[in-house]
Design an enzyme around this catalytic site. Structure first.
Site, PDB file in Angstrom:
ATOM      1  CG  ASP A  34       1.034  -5.588  -3.724  1.00 20.26           C
ATOM      2  OD1 ASP A  34       1.482  -4.659  -3.015  1.00 20.26           O
ATOM      3  OD2 ASP A  34      -0.177  -5.876  -3.755  1.00 20.26           O
ATOM      4  NE  ARG A  94       0.117  -2.479  -6.109  1.00 20.62           N
ATOM      5  CZ  ARG A  94      -0.325  -3.667  -6.520  1.00 20.62           C
ATOM      6  NH1 ARG A  94       0.479  -4.460  -7.207  1.00 20.62           N
ATOM      7  NH2 ARG A  94      -1.559  -4.048  -6.259  1.00 20.62           N
ATOM      8  CB  THR A 131       0.088  -9.544  -1.957  1.00 19.24           C
ATOM      9  OG1 THR A 131       0.601  -8.262  -1.549  1.00 19.24           O
ATOM     10  CG2 THR A 131       0.927 -10.076  -3.109  1.00 19.24           C
ATOM     11  CD  GLU A 167      -3.702  -2.745   1.599  1.00 20.08           C
ATOM     12  OE1 GLU A 167      -3.191  -1.895   2.351  1.00 20.08           O
ATOM     13  OE2 GLU A 167      -4.685  -2.531   0.876  1.00 20.08           O
ATOM     14  NE  ARG A 179       1.658   2.646  -6.006  1.00 17.81           N
ATOM     15  CZ  ARG A 179       0.754   1.805  -5.525  1.00 17.81           C
ATOM     16  NH1 ARG A 179       0.970   1.195  -4.373  1.00 17.81           N
ATOM     17  NH2 ARG A 179      -0.372   1.549  -6.185  1.00 17.81           N
TER      18      ARG A 179
END
Length: 273
Positions: A77, A91, A97, A99, A141
């Site tokens: 992701d 992001r 999802t 990791e 992000r």
């Protein structure tokens, strides 16, 4: 004298007839002019209508997609891109999802599959970003809906059971209803993260379903060979996992079987992974 009166009367009649015919012609001409004038207005409206319709359609369906250069995929992701000459981590909005490098659990089930899926997709065409209202998270992000040649990466992850709908924070909720509908279909099919009962939750990917191999391989004292795990998905579908299959160790069983035939007879199907 009588003959002269008849001639005069005939002349008067002829003169009157000519006047009436002239009056009729004048009236017909006036009516035709009025009709021609009234027919001109719709023609003008038709000439401008298609342009107005086209503009309205573009306004309602157009997405503001920004082309960016892919630097590398980071996780299922998250990707790194070059935008306006600057490298940025992006992001994916509204999805989560598993990791590949969890600080406590290491690689989570389906984490590598999600990363590989995202990598193949973003490397296959032009990466595009669509922003919502807020552009960054607390880690600075970029937050975006990610597309490849106009195809939503978020939607494809959800369709394939490799992501869950998560991190729903106002005002970035543009596609949350649409994503939830796609997730429901994946849950009903019990694919990907939804094939392991209670693994994907509204809190994340639950570590409590990950049991030690030793505990799971000793379900009873009757037989050490009865190590086939039977798991029942949320929609009621029954799936059994063999010891050599990918997610055997993280599957929490409802039943244990000694043979595959025993599992099949109980209504279970074999896991595809």
């Amino acid at each position: 004298m009588k003959k002269l009166r008849n001639i005069i009367a005939l002349f008067i009649i002829l003169l009157a007839g000519c006047s009436m015919e002239g009056a009729g012609l004048d009236t017909d001409f006036t009516n035709q002019t009025e009709k021609a004038e009234t027919q001109e207005e719709p023609v003008v409206e038709n000439e401008t209508s298609p342009a107005d319709s086209k503009n309205a359609q573009e306004t309602s369906t157009d997405k503001k997609l920004v082309n960016v250069q892919l630097v590398k995929p980071i996780d299922g992701d998250t990707i790194k891109v070059n935008i306006d000459g600057k490298e940025e981590n992006v992001r994916f909005l509204l999805v989560d999802t598993p990791e590949t490098n969890h600080p406590r659990l290491g690689e989570q089930p389906y984490g590598q599959e999600a990363k590989d899926f995202t990598r193949k997709m973003v490397e296959s065409g032009q990466v595009q970003l669509e922003f919502d209202i807020s552009h960054r998270d607390k880690y600075q992000r970029l937050l975006a809906y990610v597309y490849v040649d106009g195809v939503s990466v978020q939607e494809e992850l959800l369709k394939n059971g490799l992501a869950r709908v998560a991190y729903i924070y106002e005002p970035n909720t543009k596609y949350v209803d649409q994503y939830n509908e796609i997730q429901k279909e994946a849950q009903q099919q019990a694919i990907g993260i939804w094939s392991v009962e209670n693994y994907a939750t509204d809190r994340g990917f639950d570590a409590s379903v990950i049991n030690s191999p030793k505990e799971e391989k000793e379900p009873s004292s009757n037989s050490s060979s009865c190590d086939i795990k039977g798991n029942i998905a949320k929609d009621g579908e029954k799936i059994y996992h063999m010891p050599d299959q990918q997610f055997y160790e993280v599957t929490k069983p409802e039943e244990m079987f000694c043979t595959e035939q025993e599992a099949v007879d109980a209504g279970f199907r074999k896991s595809m992974r």
